[in-house]
Design a protein around this motif. Structure first.
Motif, PDB file in Angstrom:
ATOM      1  N   LYS A  26      93.817  78.884 -35.506  1.00  0.00           N
ATOM      2  CA  LYS A  26      92.843  79.904 -35.236  1.00  0.00           C
ATOM      3  C   LYS A  26      92.031  79.503 -33.717  1.00  0.00           C
ATOM      4  O   LYS A  26      92.054  80.466 -32.985  1.00  0.00           O
ATOM      5  CB  LYS A  26      91.797  79.837 -36.372  1.00  0.00           C
ATOM      6  CG  LYS A  26      90.559  80.881 -36.099  1.00  0.00           C
ATOM      7  CD  LYS A  26      89.593  81.025 -37.138  1.00  0.00           C
ATOM      8  CE  LYS A  26      88.628  82.104 -36.803  1.00  0.00           C
ATOM      9  NZ  LYS A  26      87.448  82.065 -37.939  1.00  0.00           N
ATOM     10  N   PHE A  27      91.698  78.202 -33.567  1.00  0.00           N
ATOM     11  CA  PHE A  27      91.048  78.056 -32.286  1.00  0.00           C
ATOM     12  C   PHE A  27      91.962  78.150 -30.966  1.00  0.00           C
ATOM     13  O   PHE A  27      91.981  78.707 -30.019  1.00  0.00           O
ATOM     14  CB  PHE A  27      90.654  76.445 -32.328  1.00  0.00           C
ATOM     15  CG  PHE A  27      90.106  76.133 -30.984  1.00  0.00           C
ATOM     16  CD1 PHE A  27      88.953  76.368 -30.499  1.00  0.00           C
ATOM     17  CD2 PHE A  27      90.913  75.033 -30.190  1.00  0.00           C
ATOM     18  CE1 PHE A  27      88.350  75.741 -29.303  1.00  0.00           C
ATOM     19  CE2 PHE A  27      90.536  74.695 -28.883  1.00  0.00           C
ATOM     20  CZ  PHE A  27      89.042  75.136 -28.704  1.00  0.00           C
ATOM     21  N   MET A  28      93.130  77.762 -31.245  1.00  0.00           N
ATOM     22  CA  MET A  28      94.282  77.743 -30.344  1.00  0.00           C
ATOM     23  C   MET A  28      94.620  79.339 -29.926  1.00  0.00           C
ATOM     24  O   MET A  28      94.821  79.672 -28.793  1.00  0.00           O
ATOM     25  CB  MET A  28      95.613  77.130 -30.811  1.00  0.00           C
ATOM     26  CG  MET A  28      96.792  77.131 -29.898  1.00  0.00           C
ATOM     27  SD  MET A  28      98.142  76.250 -30.420  1.00  0.00           S
ATOM     28  CE  MET A  28      98.837  77.596 -31.815  1.00  0.00           C
ATOM     29  N   LEU A  29      94.878  80.153 -31.267  1.00  0.00           N
ATOM     30  CA  LEU A  29      95.186  81.458 -30.717  1.00  0.00           C
ATOM     31  C   LEU A  29      94.009  82.321 -30.146  1.00  0.00           C
ATOM     32  O   LEU A  29      94.281  83.318 -29.246  1.00  0.00           O
ATOM     33  CB  LEU A  29      95.805  82.165 -32.023  1.00  0.00           C
ATOM     34  CG  LEU A  29      97.013  81.491 -32.666  1.00  0.00           C
ATOM     35  CD1 LEU A  29      97.146  81.928 -34.040  1.00  0.00           C
ATOM     36  CD2 LEU A  29      98.089  81.913 -31.834  1.00  0.00           C
ATOM     37  N   GLN A  30      92.643  82.261 -30.636  1.00  0.00           N
ATOM     38  CA  GLN A  30      91.704  82.799 -30.174  1.00  0.00           C
ATOM     39  C   GLN A  30      91.386  82.402 -28.558  1.00  0.00           C
ATOM     40  O   GLN A  30      91.050  83.248 -27.841  1.00  0.00           O
ATOM     41  CB  GLN A  30      90.274  82.439 -30.803  1.00  0.00           C
ATOM     42  CG  GLN A  30      90.259  83.152 -32.199  1.00  0.00           C
ATOM     43  CD  GLN A  30      89.142  82.903 -33.116  1.00  0.00           C
ATOM     44  OE1 GLN A  30      88.593  81.714 -32.959  1.00  0.00           O
ATOM     45  NE2 GLN A  30      88.878  83.729 -33.869  1.00  0.00           N
ATOM     46  N   ARG A  31      91.780  81.243 -28.340  1.00  0.00           N
ATOM     47  CA  ARG A  31      91.762  80.728 -26.959  1.00  0.00           C
ATOM     48  C   ARG A  31      92.691  81.490 -25.695  1.00  0.00           C
ATOM     49  O   ARG A  31      92.387  81.699 -24.726  1.00  0.00           O
ATOM     50  CB  ARG A  31      91.896  79.298 -26.597  1.00  0.00           C
ATOM     51  CG  ARG A  31      90.644  78.266 -27.074  1.00  0.00           C
ATOM     52  CD  ARG A  31      91.054  77.040 -26.335  1.00  0.00           C
ATOM     53  NE  ARG A  31      91.009  76.871 -25.112  1.00  0.00           N
ATOM     54  CZ  ARG A  31      91.399  76.136 -24.481  1.00  0.00           C
ATOM     55  NH1 ARG A  31      91.783  74.638 -24.862  1.00  0.00           N
ATOM     56  NH2 ARG A  31      91.379  75.950 -22.971  1.00  0.00           N
ATOM     57  N   GLN A  32      93.721  81.835 -26.649  1.00  0.00           N
ATOM     58  CA  GLN A  32      94.603  82.805 -25.825  1.00  0.00           C
ATOM     59  C   GLN A  32      94.153  84.311 -25.910  1.00  0.00           C
ATOM     60  O   GLN A  32      95.000  85.064 -25.419  1.00  0.00           O
ATOM     61  CB  GLN A  32      95.982  82.713 -26.425  1.00  0.00           C
ATOM     62  CG  GLN A  32      96.831  81.386 -26.206  1.00  0.00           C
ATOM     63  CD  GLN A  32      96.790  80.517 -24.747  1.00  0.00           C
ATOM     64  OE1 GLN A  32      97.425  81.573 -23.976  1.00  0.00           O
ATOM     65  NE2 GLN A  32      96.366  79.804 -24.611  1.00  0.00           N
ATOM     66  N   GLY A  33      93.199  84.655 -26.374  1.00  0.00           N
ATOM     67  CA  GLY A  33      92.826  85.968 -26.738  1.00  0.00           C
ATOM     68  C   GLY A  33      93.106  86.865 -27.857  1.00  0.00           C
ATOM     69  O   GLY A  33      92.999  88.048 -27.922  1.00  0.00           O
ATOM     70  N   PHE A  34      93.860  86.072 -28.800  1.00  0.00           N
ATOM     71  CA  PHE A  34      94.424  86.857 -29.950  1.00  0.00           C
ATOM     72  C   PHE A  34      93.270  87.166 -31.115  1.00  0.00           C
ATOM     73  O   PHE A  34      92.295  86.379 -30.913  1.00  0.00           O
ATOM     74  CB  PHE A  34      95.570  85.982 -30.526  1.00  0.00           C
ATOM     75  CG  PHE A  34      96.578  85.755 -29.885  1.00  0.00           C
ATOM     76  CD1 PHE A  34      97.376  87.165 -29.679  1.00  0.00           C
ATOM     77  CD2 PHE A  34      96.942  84.793 -29.345  1.00  0.00           C
ATOM     78  CE1 PHE A  34      98.637  86.978 -28.938  1.00  0.00           C
ATOM     79  CE2 PHE A  34      98.156  84.565 -28.667  1.00  0.00           C
ATOM     80  CZ  PHE A  34      99.074  85.772 -28.251  1.00  0.00           C
ATOM     81  N   LEU A  35      93.134  88.093 -31.588  1.00  0.00           N
ATOM     82  CA  LEU A  35      91.981  88.367 -32.912  1.00  0.00           C
ATOM     83  C   LEU A  35      92.820  87.779 -34.091  1.00  0.00           C
ATOM     84  O   LEU A  35      94.027  88.070 -34.214  1.00  0.00           O
ATOM     85  CB  LEU A  35      92.141  89.893 -33.164  1.00  0.00           C
ATOM     86  CG  LEU A  35      91.422  90.494 -31.786  1.00  0.00           C
ATOM     87  CD1 LEU A  35      91.211  92.066 -32.247  1.00  0.00           C
ATOM     88  CD2 LEU A  35      89.964  90.106 -31.668  1.00  0.00           C
ATOM     89  N   VAL A  36      92.178  86.830 -34.722  1.00  0.00           N
ATOM     90  CA  VAL A  36      92.811  86.037 -35.853  1.00  0.00           C
ATOM     91  C   VAL A  36      92.094  86.301 -37.085  1.00  0.00           C
ATOM     92  O   VAL A  36      90.979  86.141 -37.227  1.00  0.00           O
ATOM     93  CB  VAL A  36      92.790  84.576 -35.447  1.00  0.00           C
ATOM     94  CG1 VAL A  36      93.489  83.609 -36.456  1.00  0.00           C
ATOM     95  CG2 VAL A  36      93.528  84.328 -34.038  1.00  0.00           C
ATOM     96  N   THR A  37      92.796  86.558 -38.189  1.00  0.00           N
ATOM     97  CA  THR A  37      92.360  86.605 -39.524  1.00  0.00           C
ATOM     98  C   THR A  37      93.035  85.436 -40.247  1.00  0.00           C
ATOM     99  O   THR A  37      94.334  85.233 -40.100  1.00  0.00           O
ATOM    100  CB  THR A  37      92.911  87.883 -40.168  1.00  0.00           C
ATOM    101  OG1 THR A  37      91.970  88.740 -39.347  1.00  0.00           O
ATOM    102  CG2 THR A  37      92.155  88.042 -41.816  1.00  0.00           C
ATOM    103  N   VAL A  38      92.416  84.763 -40.950  1.00  0.00           N
ATOM    104  CA  VAL A  38      92.882  83.708 -41.988  1.00  0.00           C
ATOM    105  C   VAL A  38      92.853  83.814 -43.420  1.00  0.00           C
ATOM    106  O   VAL A  38      91.656  84.124 -43.718  1.00  0.00           O
ATOM    107  CB  VAL A  38      92.365  82.136 -41.691  1.00  0.00           C
ATOM    108  CG1 VAL A  38      92.679  81.226 -42.559  1.00  0.00           C
ATOM    109  CG2 VAL A  38      92.369  82.070 -39.862  1.00  0.00           C
ATOM    110  N   ALA A  39      93.873  83.753 -44.003  1.00  0.00           N
ATOM    111  CA  ALA A  39      93.927  83.705 -45.480  1.00  0.00           C
ATOM    112  C   ALA A  39      94.287  82.306 -45.923  1.00  0.00           C
ATOM    113  O   ALA A  39      95.361  81.839 -45.514  1.00  0.00           O
ATOM    114  CB  ALA A  39      94.898  84.786 -46.010  1.00  0.00           C
ATOM    115  N   ALA A  40      93.466  81.819 -46.912  1.00  0.00           N
ATOM    116  CA  ALA A  40      93.650  80.479 -47.094  1.00  0.00           C
ATOM    117  C   ALA A  40      94.616  80.167 -48.182  1.00  0.00           C
ATOM    118  O   ALA A  40      95.135  78.900 -48.727  1.00  0.00           O
ATOM    119  CB  ALA A  40      92.318  79.711 -47.430  1.00  0.00           C
ATOM    120  N   ASP A  41      95.125  81.079 -48.953  1.00  0.00           N
ATOM    121  CA  ASP A  41      96.062  80.977 -50.261  1.00  0.00           C
ATOM    122  C   ASP A  41      96.861  82.024 -50.424  1.00  0.00           C
ATOM    123  O   ASP A  41      96.439  83.291 -49.796  1.00  0.00           O
ATOM    124  CB  ASP A  41      95.390  80.479 -51.434  1.00  0.00           C
ATOM    125  CG  ASP A  41      94.584  81.461 -52.270  1.00  0.00           C
ATOM    126  OD1 ASP A  41      95.054  82.664 -52.252  1.00  0.00           O
ATOM    127  OD2 ASP A  41      93.555  81.204 -52.413  1.00  0.00           O
TER     128      ASP A  41
END
Length: 132
Positions: A26-41
């Motif tokens: 999430k951190f890496m992708l957001q630093r590149q300007g991406f909008l990130v959604t995370v699903a944990a399972d």
């Protein structure tokens, strides 16, 4: 870098049960300007896939609680509007039968953990160049 022609950022769904890896992605992708959604399972991811518009790319772990990544690829490919969403499997499963199974299920790419961040970003950019 993640800007589209319209000025809107690309969206990425990360399906990863290891909280540490999910936060790094999430951190890496957001630093590149991406909008990130995370699903944990897998169950949360399946609900999200069935109820939400598709992202422009999915990063998907194989070994997940409740629903594994192989099944989620099939769910993605069967879900209206999601059929052509690029899916990159990101997993520690490094045996050829697992790789073949993921690609046969509909994954576009397969990367092993531990992954190299710049290689992952290059693969993501490659798939997003083909998104209209």
């Amino acid at each position: 870098m993640a800007e589209r022609q319209s000025g809107k950022s690309h969206s990425i769904l990360v399906i990863e049960d290891d909280d540490h890896i999910a936060q790094i992605l999430k951190f890496m992708l957001q630093r590149q300007g991406f909008l990130v959604t995370v699903a944990a399972d897998g169950a949360v991811a399946r609900s999200h896939i069935q109820a939400s518009p598709p992202p422009e790319l999915v990063l998907l772990d194989v070994m997940l609680p409740h629903v594994d990544g192989f099944e989620l690829v099939r769910v993605i490919r069967a879900q209206a509007g999601w059929e052509n969403t690029p899916v990159i499997m990101l997993t520690a499963k490094n045996q050829e039968p697992d790789i073949v199974r993921a690609l046969d299920a509909g994954a576009n790419d397969y990367m092993l953990k531990p992954f190299q961040p710049n290689e992952l970003l290059a693969r993501i950019r490659r798939y997003l160049r083909t998104v209209p």
